[in-house]
Design a protein around this motif. Structure first.
Motif, short mmCIF file in Angstrom:
data_model
loop_
_atom_site.label_atom_id
_atom_site.label_comp_id
_atom_site.label_asym_id
_atom_site.label_seq_id
_atom_site.Cartn_x
_atom_site.Cartn_y
_atom_site.Cartn_z
N MET A 189 117.30 90.34 26.48
CA MET A 189 117.92 90.81 25.26
C MET A 189 117.10 90.29 24.07
O MET A 189 116.76 89.12 24.00
CB MET A 189 119.35 90.29 25.17
N THR A 190 116.82 91.15 23.15
CA THR A 190 116.08 90.79 21.96
C THR A 190 117.05 90.57 20.81
O THR A 190 117.98 91.33 20.60
CB THR A 190 115.09 91.92 21.59
N ASP A 191 116.80 89.51 20.06
CA ASP A 191 117.63 89.20 18.90
C ASP A 191 116.99 89.85 17.68
O ASP A 191 115.90 89.47 17.26
CB ASP A 191 117.72 87.69 18.72
N ASP A 192 117.67 90.85 17.13
CA ASP A 192 117.13 91.60 16.00
C ASP A 192 117.25 90.86 14.68
O ASP A 192 116.83 91.37 13.64
CB ASP A 192 117.83 92.96 15.89
N ARG A 193 117.80 89.66 14.68
CA ARG A 193 117.91 88.89 13.44
C ARG A 193 116.57 88.35 12.98
O ARG A 193 116.42 87.99 11.82
CB ARG A 193 118.89 87.73 13.61
N PHE A 194 115.60 88.28 13.89
CA PHE A 194 114.31 87.68 13.57
C PHE A 194 113.19 88.69 13.72
O PHE A 194 113.19 89.50 14.65
CB PHE A 194 114.03 86.49 14.49
N ASP A 195 112.21 88.62 12.82
CA ASP A 195 111.03 89.45 12.99
C ASP A 195 110.18 88.86 14.12
O ASP A 195 110.43 87.75 14.60
CB ASP A 195 110.24 89.59 11.69
N ASP A 196 109.18 89.60 14.55
CA ASP A 196 108.37 89.18 15.70
C ASP A 196 107.68 87.83 15.47
O ASP A 196 107.62 87.00 16.37
CB ASP A 196 107.32 90.24 16.05
N ALA A 197 107.16 87.61 14.26
CA ALA A 197 106.46 86.35 13.97
C ALA A 197 107.42 85.17 14.05
O ALA A 197 107.10 84.13 14.62
CB ALA A 197 105.79 86.42 12.60
N THR A 198 108.61 85.33 13.50
CA THR A 198 109.60 84.24 13.53
C THR A 198 110.04 83.99 14.96
O THR A 198 110.16 82.84 15.38
CB THR A 198 110.80 84.59 12.65
N ARG A 199 110.29 85.06 15.72
CA ARG A 199 110.69 84.91 17.12
C ARG A 199 109.62 84.15 17.90
O ARG A 199 109.92 83.24 18.67
CB ARG A 199 110.96 86.27 17.74
N THR A 200 108.36 84.51 17.69
CA THR A 200 107.26 83.83 18.37
C THR A 200 107.22 82.35 17.99
O THR A 200 107.02 81.49 18.85
CB THR A 200 105.91 84.51 18.03
N GLU A 201 107.43 82.03 16.72
CA GLU A 201 107.45 80.64 16.28
C GLU A 201 108.59 79.88 16.93
O GLU A 201 108.41 78.72 17.36
CB GLU A 201 107.57 80.57 14.75
N LEU A 202 109.76 80.49 17.02
CA LEU A 202 110.90 79.83 17.67
C LEU A 202 110.66 79.63 19.16
O LEU A 202 110.97 78.57 19.71
CB LEU A 202 112.18 80.64 17.43
N GLU A 203 110.11 80.64 19.80
CA GLU A 203 109.80 80.52 21.22
C GLU A 203 108.76 79.44 21.46
O GLU A 203 108.88 78.65 22.41
CB GLU A 203 109.33 81.87 21.77
#
Length: 104
Positions: free
Chosen positions: A1-15
């Motif tokens: 499941m993808t969380d649409d609250r974050f853009d791809d760059a932010t998601r990558t940083e969190l991961e």
């Protein structure tokens, strides 16, 4: 499941931050043996380092298994084994043998 609250760059940083925390946790928990992780979770430090190497290779980056393991272990694998690895008990070996997660 993808969380649409974050853009791809932010998601990558969190991961990436979560990965770094997982690696730090595994480095701190040298008492937890790889066979314990395999028996309970179906992966271990070696699996994590292999996934790291595979991700590098998928991006055209050369990374050897020993180098990937050093990233995860925080030291050469042989040194970690000498310092922290204990012989597997008969119960651990039996649980591993009975497991279908032997892709280690």
């Amino acid at each position: 499941m993808t969380d649409d609250r974050f853009d791809d760059a932010t998601r990558t940083e969190l991961e990436a931050a979560a990965f770094r925390r997982l690696v730090a946790h595994l480095r701190e928990r040298t008492d937890v043996q790889n066979i314990d992780m395999m028996n309970l979770a179906g992966f271990c430090r070696n699996c994590l380092s292999r996934w790291y190497r595979e991700a590098a290779e998928a991006r055209g980056l050369a990374l050897s298994d020993p180098d990937a393991r050093e990233i995860v272990y925080g030291m050469p694998y042989k040194e970690w084994q000498a310092r922290h690895q204990t012989p597997a008990s008969d119960a651990q070996k039996a649980a591993f043998a009975a497991s279908s997660r032997q892709d280690h």
